[in-house]
Design a protein around this motif. Structure first.
Motif, mmCIF file in Angstrom:
data_model
loop_
_atom_site.group_PDB
_atom_site.id
_atom_site.type_symbol
_atom_site.label_atom_id
_atom_site.label_comp_id
_atom_site.label_asym_id
_atom_site.label_seq_id
_atom_site.Cartn_x
_atom_site.Cartn_y
_atom_site.Cartn_z
ATOM 1 N N SER A 77 0.823 -1.213 0.000
ATOM 2 C CA SER A 77 0.000 0.000 0.000
ATOM 3 C C SER A 77 0.854 1.259 0.000
ATOM 4 C CB SER A 77 -0.926 0.003 1.219
ATOM 5 O OG SER A 77 -0.166 0.020 2.416
ATOM 6 N N LEU B 7 1.538 -0.024 -6.984
ATOM 7 C CA LEU B 7 0.121 -0.386 -7.098
ATOM 8 C C LEU B 7 -0.284 -0.545 -8.561
ATOM 9 C CD1 LEU B 7 -1.461 1.877 -4.332
ATOM 10 C CD2 LEU B 7 -0.962 -0.562 -4.239
ATOM 11 N N ARG C 217 -1.860 -4.046 -9.954
ATOM 12 C CA ARG C 217 -3.180 -4.071 -10.592
ATOM 13 C C ARG C 217 -3.081 -4.613 -12.013
ATOM 14 N NH1 ARG C 217 -4.888 1.859 -8.203
ATOM 15 N NH2 ARG C 217 -5.220 1.137 -6.045
ATOM 16 N N GLU D 92 -11.625 1.153 -5.820
ATOM 17 C CA GLU D 92 -10.237 1.418 -5.454
ATOM 18 C C GLU D 92 -9.821 0.638 -4.204
ATOM 19 O OE1 GLU D 92 -6.691 3.466 -6.495
ATOM 20 O OE2 GLU D 92 -8.624 3.422 -7.507
ATOM 21 N N LEU E 54 -7.036 -2.545 -3.820
ATOM 22 C CA LEU E 54 -5.879 -2.512 -2.924
ATOM 23 C C LEU E 54 -5.781 -3.802 -2.120
ATOM 24 C CD1 LEU E 54 -3.508 -1.157 -1.483
ATOM 25 C CD2 LEU E 54 -5.171 -0.071 0.055
ATOM 26 N N SER F 13 -4.819 -6.632 -4.393
ATOM 27 C CA SER F 13 -3.419 -6.513 -4.805
ATOM 28 C C SER F 13 -2.499 -7.127 -3.754
ATOM 29 C CB SER F 13 -3.063 -5.041 -5.022
ATOM 30 O OG SER F 13 -3.856 -4.480 -6.043
ATOM 31 N N GLU F 14 -2.818 -6.917 -2.491
ATOM 32 C CA GLU F 14 -1.995 -7.495 -1.428
ATOM 33 C C GLU F 14 -2.106 -9.017 -1.411
ATOM 34 O OE1 GLU F 14 -2.138 -3.727 1.699
ATOM 35 O OE2 GLU F 14 -3.426 -5.464 2.019
ATOM 36 N N GLY G 145 -4.841 -3.417 3.384
ATOM 37 C CA GLY G 145 -6.053 -3.418 2.559
ATOM 38 C C GLY G 145 -7.319 -3.495 3.382
ATOM 39 N N GLU H 231 -8.238 -0.114 4.787
ATOM 40 C CA GLU H 231 -8.857 0.765 3.792
ATOM 41 C C GLU H 231 -10.305 0.360 3.533
ATOM 42 O OE1 GLU H 231 -9.004 4.031 1.448
ATOM 43 O OE2 GLU H 231 -7.345 3.383 2.730
#
Length: 336
Positions: A116, A137, A141, A164, A168, A171-172, A204, A207
């Motif tokens: 992140s 990022l 992605r 969004e 995130l 992605s992790e 993540g 968020e």
């Protein structure tokens, strides 16, 4: 009441974690990691959760995953779990420096990653193994849209591929999957004699909780996904290192960042020798002081004894019998 937890996901039998509700401070986690790897620490860790293990048998790797935004995860197959008090931010920089110092010639794998924040630190063989690991990022992605992405195997449920905050988190998860895949491709790294260190920070969930709320279906689905992914991640790394790795998971709702204000008085006294002591005391001795002292002491004693013995023999030496120079001279005189 403790809300955050340190969970030992995997550990070999010779690294003995005792089950109990003994709280550990967040600032002591680097010391705990160092002790599990067989390294020394500046101050003794007075925590009964970790018992001393064999001196010549240490794990080949230590993997620490910090999950922000959740106080606990359902990890039923864990070894032990401990409450976390004083959850201040910490790093494993001191452990990484020790690994690099002691095993510089073996080039161990040292990887510290926070997707992140797009923060990456690699050392040793990690530069070659994880050079293809997506870091930013944007790269992660893009990786989600490629073949072998976790999107094809994860039950997304309420999570969206376009939001969004959801991207995130996904992605992790993708980074965890890629780390395991790269290590499986380079299995020889897990068989060398130098210990490896992995430190990952995932935010993540934090968020998602900020975006949808912790009672939302997105947050609940993501929590269940991450628990399953971490369980498999720990099992895979534990198996890759031949059941000789320690995998820890730290779940922190919010890090406590101390806010202090420093002021300076016009009557400020001059700097004392030890700023941490108001009594002008000397610094504490280094933990290696006893070793250095004994080396210097006995070396001086041995040298002093050697000088005394040599001086005594020289003083009582008969030049005519004990010295080859005088002996040769006397022979030459007799022959002449």
């Amino acid at each position: 009441m403790f809300l955050d937890f340190l969970t030992i996901l995997q550990a070999p039998e010779y690294v003995s974690f005792q089950k109990g509700d003994w709280p550990i401070s967040g600032e002591k986690i680097p010391d705990m990691v160092a002790l599990t790897m067989g390294f020394s620490v500046q101050e003794d860790l007075s925590w009964p959760g970790l018992r001393a293990g064999p001196l010549f048998q240490r794990p080949r790797a230590n993997v620490l995953v910090v999950v922000r935004g959740v106080d606990s995860l359902a990890l039923p197959e864990s070894v032990a779990s401990y409450p976390l008090e004083n959850p201040v931010p910490f790093t494993l920089d001191s452990v990484a420096e020790t690994v690099h110092t002691l095993f510089a010639e073996d080039t161990p794998v040292v990887l510290q990653l926070a997707p992140s924040e797009e923060r990456l630190y690699m050392l040793g063989k990690a530069n070659a193994v994880f050079e293809d690991l997506p870091v930013t990022l944007q790269q992660i992605r893009a990786r989600l849209s490629q073949d072998g992405s976790v999107l094809a195997s994860l039950p997304l449920n309420s999570l969206s591929r376009n939001a969004e905050a959801d991207l995130l988190f996904l992605s992790e998860v993708q980074v965890l999957h890629d780390i395991t895949a790269l290590l499986q491709r380079h299995r020889h790294l897990a068989k060398d004699h130098s210990p490896d260190l992995y430190s990952l920070e995932l935010s993540g969930l934090e968020e998602l909780g900020r975006r949808y709320g912790q009672d939302s279906s997105q947050y609940q689905d993501a929590t269940a996904i991450l628990a399953n992914v971490l369980q498999k991640f720990g099992e895979d790394l534990f198996g890759l290192y031949g059941d000789s790795a320690v995998v820890e998971v730290v779940t922190v709702k919010n890090f406590e960042v101390p806010h202090t204000r420093k002021s300076r008085s016009i009557l400020e006294s001059k700097q004392i020798s030890n700023p941490g002591s108001p009594y002008n005391l000397a610094y504490k001795y280094n933990f290696e002081y006893a070793v250095i002292f004994n080396i210097v002491l006995w070396l001086m004693i041995i040298l002093a004894l050697a000088v005394i013995v040599i001086s005594y023999n020289l003083w009582n030496m008969d030049p005519g019998y004990d010295s080859i120079i005088y002996r040769m001279t006397n022979q030459k005189i007799r022959l002449d």
